[in-house]
Scaffold this motif. Structure first.
Motif, PDB file in Angstrom:
ATOM      1  N   SER A 149       2.317  18.814 106.493  1.00 23.36           N
ATOM      2  CA  SER A 149       1.339  19.737 105.933  1.00 23.36           C
ATOM      3  C   SER A 149      -0.105  19.206 105.751  1.00 23.36           C
ATOM      4  N   PRO A 150      -1.015  19.272 106.600  1.00 22.78           N
ATOM      5  CA  PRO A 150      -2.097  18.761 106.373  1.00 22.78           C
ATOM      6  C   PRO A 150      -2.943  19.169 105.356  1.00 22.78           C
ATOM      7  N   GLY A 151      -3.686  18.248 104.630  1.00 25.23           N
ATOM      8  CA  GLY A 151      -4.820  18.695 103.557  1.00 25.23           C
ATOM      9  C   GLY A 151      -6.262  18.244 104.179  1.00 25.23           C
ATOM     10  N   ILE A 152      -7.115  19.461 104.116  1.00 25.38           N
ATOM     11  CA  ILE A 152      -8.389  19.115 104.692  1.00 25.38           C
ATOM     12  C   ILE A 152      -9.332  18.387 103.553  1.00 25.38           C
ATOM     13  N   VAL A 153      -9.747  17.540 103.716  1.00 24.69           N
ATOM     14  CA  VAL A 153     -10.558  16.451 103.023  1.00 24.69           C
ATOM     15  C   VAL A 153     -12.175  16.731 103.249  1.00 24.69           C
ATOM     16  N   CYS A 196     -15.723  21.269 112.661  1.00 23.13           N
ATOM     17  CA  CYS A 196     -14.436  20.556 112.670  1.00 23.13           C
ATOM     18  C   CYS A 196     -14.028  20.224 111.164  1.00 23.13           C
ATOM     19  N   THR A 197     -12.731  20.216 110.934  1.00 24.67           N
ATOM     20  CA  THR A 197     -12.049  19.984 109.836  1.00 24.67           C
ATOM     21  C   THR A 197     -11.688  18.431 109.939  1.00 24.67           C
ATOM     22  N   LEU A 198     -11.841  17.655 108.983  1.00 29.01           N
ATOM     23  CA  LEU A 198     -11.046  16.517 108.505  1.00 29.01           C
ATOM     24  C   LEU A 198      -9.992  16.671 107.799  1.00 29.01           C
ATOM     25  N   ALA A 199      -8.782  16.129 108.213  1.00 32.45           N
ATOM     26  CA  ALA A 199      -7.780  16.331 107.168  1.00 32.45           C
ATOM     27  C   ALA A 199      -6.819  15.013 107.305  1.00 32.45           C
ATOM     28  N   VAL A 200      -6.036  14.958 106.269  1.00 32.23           N
ATOM     29  CA  VAL A 200      -5.095  13.876 106.174  1.00 32.23           C
ATOM     30  C   VAL A 200      -3.487  14.603 106.211  1.00 32.23           C
ATOM     31  N   VAL A 201      -2.646  13.683 106.665  1.00 28.18           N
ATOM     32  CA  VAL A 201      -1.385  14.254 106.675  1.00 28.18           C
ATOM     33  C   VAL A 201      -0.229  13.351 106.693  1.00 28.18           C
ATOM     34  N   ARG A 202       0.772  13.544 105.656  1.00 27.96           N
ATOM     35  CA  ARG A 202       1.718  12.467 105.814  1.00 27.96           C
ATOM     36  C   ARG A 202       2.907  12.894 106.843  1.00 27.96           C
ATOM     37  N   VAL A 203       3.266  12.146 107.656  1.00 27.32           N
ATOM     38  CA  VAL A 203       4.382  12.624 108.692  1.00 27.32           C
ATOM     39  C   VAL A 203       5.499  11.720 108.674  1.00 27.32           C
ATOM     40  N   GLN A 204       6.788  12.350 108.908  1.00 23.80           N
ATOM     41  CA  GLN A 204       8.150  11.555 109.166  1.00 23.80           C
ATOM     42  C   GLN A 204       8.844  12.371 109.844  1.00 23.80           C
ATOM     43  N   GLY A 205       9.781  11.898 110.732  1.00 27.53           N
ATOM     44  CA  GLY A 205      10.299  12.832 111.602  1.00 27.53           C
ATOM     45  C   GLY A 205       9.673  13.534 112.692  1.00 27.53           C
ATOM     46  N   GLU A 206      10.169  14.323 113.535  1.00 30.28           N
ATOM     47  CA  GLU A 206       9.615  14.963 114.644  1.00 30.28           C
ATOM     48  C   GLU A 206       8.961  16.133 114.424  1.00 30.28           C
ATOM     49  N   PHE A 207       7.802  16.246 114.949  1.00 29.14           N
ATOM     50  CA  PHE A 207       6.889  17.649 114.947  1.00 29.14           C
ATOM     51  C   PHE A 207       7.691  18.739 115.785  1.00 29.14           C
ATOM     52  N   VAL A 227      -2.057   9.765 108.647  1.00 33.03           N
ATOM     53  CA  VAL A 227      -2.905  10.211 109.821  1.00 33.03           C
ATOM     54  C   VAL A 227      -4.061  11.033 109.415  1.00 33.03           C
ATOM     55  N   LEU A 228      -5.193  10.548 110.053  1.00 30.40           N
ATOM     56  CA  LEU A 228      -6.276  11.325 109.869  1.00 30.40           C
ATOM     57  C   LEU A 228      -6.325  12.243 111.169  1.00 30.40           C
ATOM     58  N   LEU A 229      -6.830  13.445 110.843  1.00 28.85           N
ATOM     59  CA  LEU A 229      -6.656  14.505 112.092  1.00 28.85           C
ATOM     60  C   LEU A 229      -8.300  15.262 112.123  1.00 28.85           C
ATOM     61  N   ILE A 230      -8.647  15.421 113.331  1.00 28.60           N
ATOM     62  CA  ILE A 230     -10.044  16.100 113.318  1.00 28.60           C
ATOM     63  C   ILE A 230      -9.694  17.223 114.400  1.00 28.60           C
ATOM     64  N   GLU A 231     -10.071  18.270 113.928  1.00 31.14           N
ATOM     65  CA  GLU A 231      -9.929  19.609 114.770  1.00 31.14           C
ATOM     66  C   GLU A 231     -10.816  20.638 114.549  1.00 31.14           C
ATOM     67  N   THR A 249       4.475  25.394 111.204  1.00 29.14           N
ATOM     68  CA  THR A 249       3.152  25.808 111.319  1.00 29.14           C
ATOM     69  C   THR A 249       2.637  25.768 109.593  1.00 29.14           C
ATOM     70  N   ALA A 250       1.368  25.270 109.504  1.00 29.67           N
ATOM     71  CA  ALA A 250       0.970  24.989 107.944  1.00 29.67           C
ATOM     72  C   ALA A 250      -0.422  26.050 108.068  1.00 29.67           C
ATOM     73  N   ALA A 251      -0.714  26.368 106.700  1.00 32.00           N
ATOM     74  CA  ALA A 251      -1.956  27.010 106.296  1.00 32.00           C
ATOM     75  C   ALA A 251      -3.285  25.866 106.352  1.00 32.00           C
ATOM     76  N   GLU A 252      -4.231  26.260 106.447  1.00 32.29           N
ATOM     77  CA  GLU A 252      -5.421  25.471 106.156  1.00 32.29           C
ATOM     78  C   GLU A 252      -5.586  25.222 104.695  1.00 32.29           C
ATOM     79  N   VAL A 253      -5.474  23.905 104.129  1.00 34.01           N
ATOM     80  CA  VAL A 253      -5.577  23.883 102.714  1.00 34.01           C
ATOM     81  C   VAL A 253      -6.371  22.811 102.327  1.00 34.01           C
ATOM     82  N   GLU A 254      -7.516  23.159 101.449  1.00 31.74           N
ATOM     83  CA  GLU A 254      -8.470  21.791 100.896  1.00 31.74           C
ATOM     84  C   GLU A 254      -7.661  21.349  99.944  1.00 31.74           C
ATOM     85  N   ILE A 255      -7.641  19.869  99.730  1.00 30.72           N
ATOM     86  CA  ILE A 255      -7.324  19.161  98.882  1.00 30.72           C
ATOM     87  C   ILE A 255      -8.121  18.234  98.045  1.00 30.72           C
TER      88      ILE A 255
END
Lengths: 119, 119
Positions: free
Chosen positions: B19-23, B29-40, B94-98, B113-119
């Motif tokens: 669940s990425p958080g927009i930073v 573009c959005t800059l977002a960070v996400v914690r990942v574990q397992g398979e997407f 991970v840092l994501l840019i999209e 599927t995750a909503a766009e959320v600012e953190i």
């Protein structure tokens, strides 16, 4: 340029301060790394924001009304049209993202204007 | 969102995997960070490249013909239209840019599927 990008390896391929090396592309943008030390030049980009992520060391982004102090792992996005001047007392390494064709010194020009070079 | 972004601090504000958080924002573009574990989930983006910079840990970007193994400090840009499925055995950051409005699962949809959320 279709494989992964190791940022520390790419930085080792750089030999001059303030001369970015392009390491990849994302849509219409270049991804570049740069070694910085000393003071850059005051400039602005009227058509794009300016993305800085410090990879190693410390970077000061001077704005006209304040300084933004960045350490490794910190990002600052200078909004389009905002004058800024990066500086670093000790060498720092930075990831830059900007639209292809952006001139590093904006309209200020001068000796620090760098060509777009892939590394 | 007009100040510097400390990526490690932002990651600490995340509590769910994938669940990425927009930073912040950079142009469109959005800059977002996400914690990942397992398979997407296998997906692709027909209209944009997909930017991954590993901040901590290890991330595998599975492509249909190979795996790209990323460690901290490494970037991979998945070209637009290319199917991919990220996975991580241990937690990674991970840092994501999209582009704004990009759906994290592309057209694949599903529970991740995750909503766009600012953190």
């Amino acid at each position: 340029m279709d494989d992964k990008i190791n940022l520390a390896e790419k930085v080792r391929a750089l030999h001059e301060h303030w001369s970015p090396g392009i390491v990849g592309y994302f849509n219409d943008c270049t991804l570049a790394v740069v070694r910085v030390q000393g003071e850059f030049v005051w400039h602005k980009h009227d058509d794009t924001d300016d993305f800085f992520l410090v990879l190693d060391g410390n970077l000061t982004i001077q704005l006209r009304d304040r300084d933004v102090e960045l350490a490794a792992g910190e990002i600052f996005v200078v909004p389009r049209g905002v004058e800024h001047c990066p500086k670093a007392k000790e060498e720092a390494h930075v990831l830059l993202i900007e639209p292809r064709g952006t001139v590093n010194t904006g309209a200020a020009g001068g000796d620090l204007t760098a060509a777009e070079v892939e590394i």
